[in-house]
Design a protein around this motif. Sequence first.
Motif, PDB file in Angstrom:
ATOM      1  N   GLY A   1      52.312  11.114  45.170  1.00  0.00           N
ATOM      2  CA  GLY A   1      50.902  11.444  45.361  1.00  0.00           C
ATOM      3  C   GLY A   1      50.599  12.913  45.530  1.00  0.00           C
ATOM      4  N   LEU A   2      51.600  13.796  45.424  1.00  0.00           N
ATOM      5  CA  LEU A   2      51.373  15.232  45.604  1.00  0.00           C
ATOM      6  C   LEU A   2      52.288  16.026  44.673  1.00  0.00           C
ATOM      7  N   ALA A   3      51.691  17.006  43.977  1.00  0.00           N
ATOM      8  CA  ALA A   3      52.477  17.904  43.117  1.00  0.00           C
ATOM      9  C   ALA A   3      51.894  19.303  43.196  1.00  0.00           C
ATOM     10  N   ASN A   4      52.759  20.297  43.410  1.00  0.00           N
ATOM     11  CA  ASN A   4      52.363  21.704  43.399  1.00  0.00           C
ATOM     12  C   ASN A   4      52.992  22.359  42.178  1.00  0.00           C
ATOM     13  N   ILE A   5      52.129  22.856  41.278  1.00  0.00           N
ATOM     14  CA  ILE A   5      52.594  23.490  40.051  1.00  0.00           C
ATOM     15  C   ILE A   5      52.602  25.000  40.279  1.00  0.00           C
TER      16      ILE A   5
ATOM     17  N   PHE B   1      41.789  44.059  47.030  1.00  0.00           N
ATOM     18  CA  PHE B   1      41.906  42.604  47.160  1.00  0.00           C
ATOM     19  C   PHE B   1      42.441  42.032  45.856  1.00  0.00           C
ATOM     20  N   PHE B   2      43.521  41.270  45.950  1.00  0.00           N
ATOM     21  CA  PHE B   2      44.156  40.666  44.775  1.00  0.00           C
ATOM     22  C   PHE B   2      44.114  39.153  44.902  1.00  0.00           C
ATOM     23  N   ASP B   3      43.606  38.491  43.862  1.00  0.00           N
ATOM     24  CA  ASP B   3      43.580  37.030  43.809  1.00  0.00           C
ATOM     25  C   ASP B   3      44.674  36.584  42.852  1.00  0.00           C
ATOM     26  N   PRO B   4      45.833  36.112  43.367  1.00  0.00           N
ATOM     27  CA  PRO B   4      46.954  35.782  42.478  1.00  0.00           C
ATOM     28  C   PRO B   4      46.673  34.618  41.546  1.00  0.00           C
ATOM     29  N   ALA B   5      45.851  33.657  41.987  1.00  0.00           N
ATOM     30  CA  ALA B   5      45.567  32.499  41.140  1.00  0.00           C
ATOM     31  C   ALA B   5      44.781  32.909  39.902  1.00  0.00           C
ATOM     32  N   ALA B   6      43.801  33.813  40.085  1.00  0.00           N
ATOM     33  CA  ALA B   6      42.974  34.261  38.958  1.00  0.00           C
ATOM     34  C   ALA B   6      43.496  35.545  38.335  1.00  0.00           C
ATOM     35  N   SER B   7      44.538  36.147  38.950  1.00  0.00           N
ATOM     36  CA  SER B   7      45.085  37.433  38.497  1.00  0.00           C
ATOM     37  C   SER B   7      43.984  38.481  38.373  1.00  0.00           C
ATOM     38  N   SER B   8      43.106  38.514  39.368  1.00  0.00           N
ATOM     39  CA  SER B   8      42.014  39.493  39.374  1.00  0.00           C
ATOM     40  C   SER B   8      42.212  40.475  40.522  1.00  0.00           C
ATOM     41  N   LEU B   9      41.787  41.719  40.294  1.00  0.00           N
ATOM     42  CA  LEU B   9      41.998  42.794  41.260  1.00  0.00           C
ATOM     43  C   LEU B   9      40.683  43.519  41.516  1.00  0.00           C
ATOM     44  N   HIS B  10      40.291  43.583  42.791  1.00  0.00           N
ATOM     45  CA  HIS B  10      39.038  44.228  43.184  1.00  0.00           C
ATOM     46  C   HIS B  10      39.369  45.371  44.137  1.00  0.00           C
ATOM     47  N   VAL B  11      38.951  46.585  43.763  1.00  0.00           N
ATOM     48  CA  VAL B  11      39.264  47.780  44.537  1.00  0.00           C
ATOM     49  C   VAL B  11      37.959  48.394  45.038  1.00  0.00           C
ATOM     50  N   SER B  12      37.828  48.499  46.366  1.00  0.00           N
ATOM     51  CA  SER B  12      36.606  49.030  46.968  1.00  0.00           C
ATOM     52  C   SER B  12      36.839  50.433  47.510  1.00  0.00           C
ATOM     53  N   GLY B  13      35.772  51.234  47.480  1.00  0.00           N
ATOM     54  CA  GLY B  13      35.874  52.580  48.011  1.00  0.00           C
ATOM     55  C   GLY B  13      34.563  53.326  47.868  1.00  0.00           C
ATOM     56  N   THR B  14      34.603  54.623  48.137  1.00  0.00           N
ATOM     57  CA  THR B  14      33.410  55.461  48.039  1.00  0.00           C
ATOM     58  C   THR B  14      33.504  56.355  46.813  1.00  0.00           C
ATOM     59  N   VAL B  15      32.388  56.527  46.159  1.00  0.00           N
ATOM     60  CA  VAL B  15      32.331  57.337  44.943  1.00  0.00           C
ATOM     61  C   VAL B  15      32.606  58.800  45.299  1.00  0.00           C
ATOM     62  N   CYS B  16      33.547  59.427  44.593  1.00  0.00           N
ATOM     63  CA  CYS B  16      33.895  60.824  44.874  1.00  0.00           C
ATOM     64  C   CYS B  16      33.614  61.737  43.687  1.00  0.00           C
ATOM     65  N   GLN B  17      32.999  61.189  42.652  1.00  0.00           N
ATOM     66  CA  GLN B  17      32.582  62.002  41.493  1.00  0.00           C
ATOM     67  C   GLN B  17      31.281  61.406  40.976  1.00  0.00           C
ATOM     68  N   GLU B  18      30.176  62.083  41.232  1.00  0.00           N
ATOM     69  CA  GLU B  18      28.874  61.517  40.897  1.00  0.00           C
ATOM     70  C   GLU B  18      28.586  61.634  39.409  1.00  0.00           C
TER      71      GLU B  18
ATOM     72  N   GLU C   1      59.653  37.489  38.686  1.00  0.00           N
ATOM     73  CA  GLU C   1      60.556  38.366  39.430  1.00  0.00           C
ATOM     74  C   GLU C   1      59.912  38.860  40.715  1.00  0.00           C
ATOM     75  N   PHE C   2      58.567  38.894  40.737  1.00  0.00           N
ATOM     76  CA  PHE C   2      57.891  39.601  41.804  1.00  0.00           C
ATOM     77  C   PHE C   2      57.005  38.730  42.690  1.00  0.00           C
ATOM     78  N   GLN C   3      56.621  37.549  42.237  1.00  0.00           N
ATOM     79  CA  GLN C   3      55.702  36.759  43.039  1.00  0.00           C
ATOM     80  C   GLN C   3      55.811  35.281  42.699  1.00  0.00           C
ATOM     81  N   THR C   4      55.284  34.458  43.599  1.00  0.00           N
ATOM     82  CA  THR C   4      55.152  33.030  43.369  1.00  0.00           C
ATOM     83  C   THR C   4      53.673  32.683  43.414  1.00  0.00           C
ATOM     84  N   VAL C   5      53.171  32.084  42.338  1.00  0.00           N
ATOM     85  CA  VAL C   5      51.756  31.748  42.247  1.00  0.00           C
ATOM     86  C   VAL C   5      51.607  30.238  42.139  1.00  0.00           C
ATOM     87  N   VAL C   6      50.831  29.642  43.037  1.00  0.00           N
ATOM     88  CA  VAL C   6      50.512  28.217  42.937  1.00  0.00           C
ATOM     89  C   VAL C   6      49.356  28.083  41.952  1.00  0.00           C
ATOM     90  N   LYS C   7      49.653  27.575  40.762  1.00  0.00           N
ATOM     91  CA  LYS C   7      48.633  27.476  39.724  1.00  0.00           C
ATOM     92  C   LYS C   7      47.684  26.309  39.969  1.00  0.00           C
TER      93      LYS C   7
END
Length: 407
Positions: free
Chosen positions: A151-155, A78-95, A160-166
């Motif tokens: 009355g409306l502005a989108n910043i 899951f990627f949140d472009p506004a916060a530039s945060s990346l969350h990767v879920s899965g199962t542990v394969c090395q205890e 090169e790779f994405q458009t982010v509404v800040k």
Amino acid sequence: MRFTNPKHSLSTLDPSGESPVSLLPTTPEDMWHAHNLIAPSDLLRAHAIRKVVTTGSTGSTTSDRVHTDLTIRVQSVFFDPAASSLHVSGTVCQENQYVSLGQHHTLDLELNRPFQLWKRSGWDSVSLKMLEEAVAEDTGEAMCAVVMQEGLANICLITEFQTVVKQRVEANIPKKRAGGSASQGGMTSFYEKTLATLLRTVDFSQPRPLLLASPGFVAQDFRGYMQSEGQKRTDKKLQRMAKDAVVVHSSTGYVHSLNEVLKSPEVQATMRDKRFTGETALMDQLYDRLRKDDGRAWYGAKPVERAVKEGAVGRGGGVLLINNKFFRSLDIKTRKRFVALVDKVKEDGGEARVLSSDHESGQRLDALGGIAAILTYPIFDLDEDEVEEGGEGEESGAAAEEGAMII
């Protein structure tokens, strides 16, 4: 993004994916690259914080948050472009001492913290291209665009790779009345709020292109407001921003108007060397061909695959446009199917463009099913066999299409 080991490079990469690639994200844009690189079934090792519950001799329990490194088999990203945060879920394969095999965990990738990635199915041509773009030193400057109306502005930030509404700025503007100044005062207040938000959310410490787009004279008036404020504050940076800002026309102040903004001659002249203007031009060419119905433009997986198989998307102007979501399919066979399609086009001398759904051009391609092609010569009725098969064959074809769209 860069390799953590200076001796490592694309040339030393193990194509089988058995050896890990160690990468260090250093900018918010790197998180977007990591989002594209990490796919289901990959192995990922990174820093993690784990809640550990221990039981004392008296039976009482205590919980602590411990820092450790975990390796997981990726299930979802899951990627949140506004916060530039990346969350990767899965199962542990090395205890280790804190977690057991098979437990679920979500790794939160952070800037300036390295991670290791294993590609269990190997580094194919598409993932290699993504890695090449991720570690490229010359990434270019993001362009800032303010798409606005009364009355409306989108910043937005356009890279090169994405458009982010800040940030989205909204304000109530009183209706214009004869001899009244409430409307003018409302617009001044709106401009003040928009400028404050722009300076707070976008870093202008280094010069970057600024686009102001609107219907009517809203963008032009906002530029004038920036100039007057720069003079009042004796702020040379703000004065330079206002002087260098490019004012263009848009039909509305909503984000979808960025498509027409990127097509404007002013923007083309300012950003003619940027990748996203080229992608916008290709999408315009595709839609023009579709309107002409001249047999040189097709969309949908089946017709495009047939065109590629016949060699019609090759040397002499052939272009394959494909959304990056196809390479994030949970089914490895599906991913390999579209990688092979990209490779075939390149072998035939054509151009293959992988578009991001985080960008305007990718969203337009999404409306056509995520895959399309511009042919070097006309072919008609590429979808005729699909129609004639009908019944069970048609249903299985639809199922294949649906499977290809899994994210």
